[in-house]
Design a protein around this motif. Structure first.
Motif, PDB file in Angstrom:
ATOM      1  N   VAL A 104       0.783  -1.094   0.064  1.00  0.00           N
ATOM      2  CA  VAL A 104      -0.054  -0.019  -0.043  1.00  0.00           C
ATOM      3  C   VAL A 104       0.981   1.164  -0.008  1.00  0.00           C
ATOM      4  O   VAL A 104       1.526   1.360   0.804  1.00  0.00           O
ATOM      5  N   ASP A 105       0.616   1.994  -0.978  1.00  0.00           N
ATOM      6  CA  ASP A 105       1.408   3.383  -1.244  1.00  0.00           C
ATOM      7  C   ASP A 105       0.643   4.342  -0.556  1.00  0.00           C
ATOM      8  O   ASP A 105       0.142   5.105  -1.256  1.00  0.00           O
ATOM      9  N   SER A 106       0.813   4.693   0.926  1.00  0.00           N
ATOM     10  CA  SER A 106       0.299   5.636   1.453  1.00  0.00           C
ATOM     11  C   SER A 106       1.090   6.050   2.649  1.00  0.00           C
ATOM     12  O   SER A 106       1.556   5.120   3.187  1.00  0.00           O
ATOM     13  N   ARG A 107       1.087   7.406   3.059  1.00  0.00           N
ATOM     14  CA  ARG A 107       1.813   7.762   4.336  1.00  0.00           C
ATOM     15  C   ARG A 107       0.851   7.694   5.537  1.00  0.00           C
ATOM     16  O   ARG A 107       1.074   7.669   6.673  1.00  0.00           O
ATOM     17  N   LYS A 108      -0.471   7.477   5.124  1.00  0.00           N
ATOM     18  CA  LYS A 108      -1.480   7.542   5.930  1.00  0.00           C
ATOM     19  C   LYS A 108      -1.471   6.137   6.921  1.00  0.00           C
ATOM     20  O   LYS A 108      -0.933   5.103   6.662  1.00  0.00           O
ATOM     21  N   VAL A 151       1.109   8.855  11.522  1.00  0.00           N
ATOM     22  CA  VAL A 151       1.507   9.051   9.877  1.00  0.00           C
ATOM     23  C   VAL A 151       2.850   8.562   9.763  1.00  0.00           C
ATOM     24  O   VAL A 151       3.719   8.538  10.533  1.00  0.00           O
ATOM     25  N   ASP A 152       3.095   7.904   8.735  1.00  0.00           N
ATOM     26  CA  ASP A 152       4.360   7.453   8.001  1.00  0.00           C
ATOM     27  C   ASP A 152       5.034   6.198   8.743  1.00  0.00           C
ATOM     28  O   ASP A 152       6.138   6.258   8.933  1.00  0.00           O
ATOM     29  N   ARG A 153       4.046   5.428   9.256  1.00  0.00           N
ATOM     30  CA  ARG A 153       4.753   4.137  10.279  1.00  0.00           C
ATOM     31  C   ARG A 153       4.580   2.984   9.505  1.00  0.00           C
ATOM     32  O   ARG A 153       4.769   1.887  10.037  1.00  0.00           O
ATOM     33  N   GLY A 154       4.053   2.976   8.001  1.00  0.00           N
ATOM     34  CA  GLY A 154       3.769   1.826   7.323  1.00  0.00           C
ATOM     35  C   GLY A 154       2.401   1.045   7.927  1.00  0.00           C
ATOM     36  O   GLY A 154       1.728   1.755   8.628  1.00  0.00           O
ATOM     37  N   ALA A 155       2.310  -0.221   8.028  1.00  0.00           N
ATOM     38  CA  ALA A 155       1.254  -0.852   8.497  1.00  0.00           C
ATOM     39  C   ALA A 155       1.513  -1.442   9.909  1.00  0.00           C
ATOM     40  O   ALA A 155       2.686  -1.695  10.117  1.00  0.00           O
ATOM     41  N   VAL A 156       0.784  -1.254  10.809  1.00  0.00           N
ATOM     42  CA  VAL A 156       0.779  -1.660  12.231  1.00  0.00           C
ATOM     43  C   VAL A 156      -0.200  -2.649  12.752  1.00  0.00           C
ATOM     44  O   VAL A 156      -1.306  -2.616  12.125  1.00  0.00           O
ATOM     45  N   VAL A 157       0.071  -3.414  13.644  1.00  0.00           N
ATOM     46  CA  VAL A 157      -0.940  -4.424  14.218  1.00  0.00           C
ATOM     47  C   VAL A 157      -1.006  -3.895  15.902  1.00  0.00           C
ATOM     48  O   VAL A 157      -0.258  -3.407  16.321  1.00  0.00           O
TER      49      VAL A 157
END
Ligand SMILES: NC(=O)C[C@H](N)C(=O)O
Length: 323
Positions: free
Chosen positions: A102-106, A141-147
């Motif tokens: 996923v190409d997003s900083r959100k 913001v800008d942390r990639g995917a998190v669980v």
């Protein structure tokens, strides 16, 4: 005003236990909708009732479709971030896949539950509220995917399901990157790696994951030499060592130019070429096998699938493994 989209895919967070038999099943009436009133304090919430399946039914092509859907949501200007609810059995795979695609900083936050929606102490509501709290926090913001699970925030590349029943089922040997406590989101470190994005259009690669064990027989592996196999990830012993009986098959695969990635069946520590004996990691490295580093076997497999879908050659793969 924040806007969070919750993309539902199923899992125990969407299930209920039968009061008589105790069997846990998916529901037609989505239990997640009952949690919506608790989310009103966090701005606009939109539900995307995308799938309603156990996470054992997830596949890499379905993950790719999900990633495109999440990305499309995030491209809307008024959307702050996305929560994906998911079954926990393969949650870490989907979270890592979203991280890679996923190409997003959100914020992209993946969560689920260990207890069904009608069980005493059901953890779905808390996990979902925490996930939305993470989305709406500007520090996300800008942390990639998190669980987000059981009050903790984990980097997708690092987290693994480590318990079959506990609400604290997700852990990382590196610890969480942050936590939610008393309604406050706090981060204490960055996810350690720069994000690598793979713009895969489709995923057709056939990459088995094979666990090594003592007394391995070469004939257990003969299918690996089939034309339809594009490469393999091995969950090797310890730091990345194998019974010598596995070597001829792997050497033949390497001769065919097929990638062989060595991960470890140990839940903690790095896969790396250290031992130099027959079947040891150093010998595997000489055959051209690559090591996964800190990545688990299932995650190394997804990364390899995506890299091959983006036409990576052996040289490119050497920049991707070890992670
Ligand atoms: N806790 C869970 O969500 C487990 C469930 N079997 C799933 O992965 O769909």
């Amino acid at each position: 005003m924040s806007k969070t989209i919750i993309v539902e895919t199923g899992g125990t967070i969407a299930m209920a236990a039968d009061p008589l038999s105790g069997a846990v099943k998916l529901q037609d009436k989505r239990p997640l909708h009952a949690i919506l009133p608790q989310l009103q304090a966090f701005g606009t919430i939109e539900m995307d009732d995308y799938r309603n399946a156990p996470s054992a039914h997830m596949t890499p092509p379905l993950m790719l479709a999900l990633a495109k859907r999440v990305e499309a949501h995030l491209q809307q200007e008024d959307v702050t971030g996305v929560v994906v609810t998911h079954g926990t059995d393969t949650l870490e795979e989907t979270a890592y896949f979203l991280e890679l695609v996923v190409d997003s900083r959100k914020p992209i936050v993946v969560t689920g539950a260990m207890r069904a929606s009608n069980e005493l102490g059901a953890d779905g509501p808390l996990n979902l509220v925490n996930a939305v709290q993470v989305v709406v926090d500007p520090a996300s913001v800008d942390r990639g995917a998190v669980v987000v699970f059981n009050g903790d925030i984990y980097a997708a590349a690092e987290v693994n399901k480590v318990h079959t029943g506990s609400p604290a089922a997700f852990q990382s040997e590196y610890g969480p990157i942050g936590a939610i406590a008393y309604n406050q989101v706090r981060y204490w470190r960055q996810a350690p790696q720069q994000r690598r994005l793979f713009a895969a259009a489709e995923l057709k690669t056939n990459i088995p994951l094979v666990a090594a064990t003592t007394g391995m027989q070469p004939e257990w592996l003969s299918y690996l030499l089939d034309d339809t196999i594009d490469g393999v990830v091995i969950e090797a012993l310890g730091k990345g060592n194998l019974p010598p009986a596995m070597l001829p098959t792997l050497a033949a695969m390497r001769q065919q130019g097929k990638p062989v990635i060595i991960a470890s069946r140990c839940p903690l520590g790095l896969a790396e070429p250290v031992y130099d004996y027959e079947g040891g990691g150093a010998e595997l490295a000489r055959l051209g096998c690559l090591f996964s580093g800190r990545l688990s076997g299932p995650k190394a497999r997804l990364k390899l699938m995506l890299a091959l879908a983006c036409e990576a050659n052996h040289e490119n793969l050497q920049t991707l493994f070890p992670e």
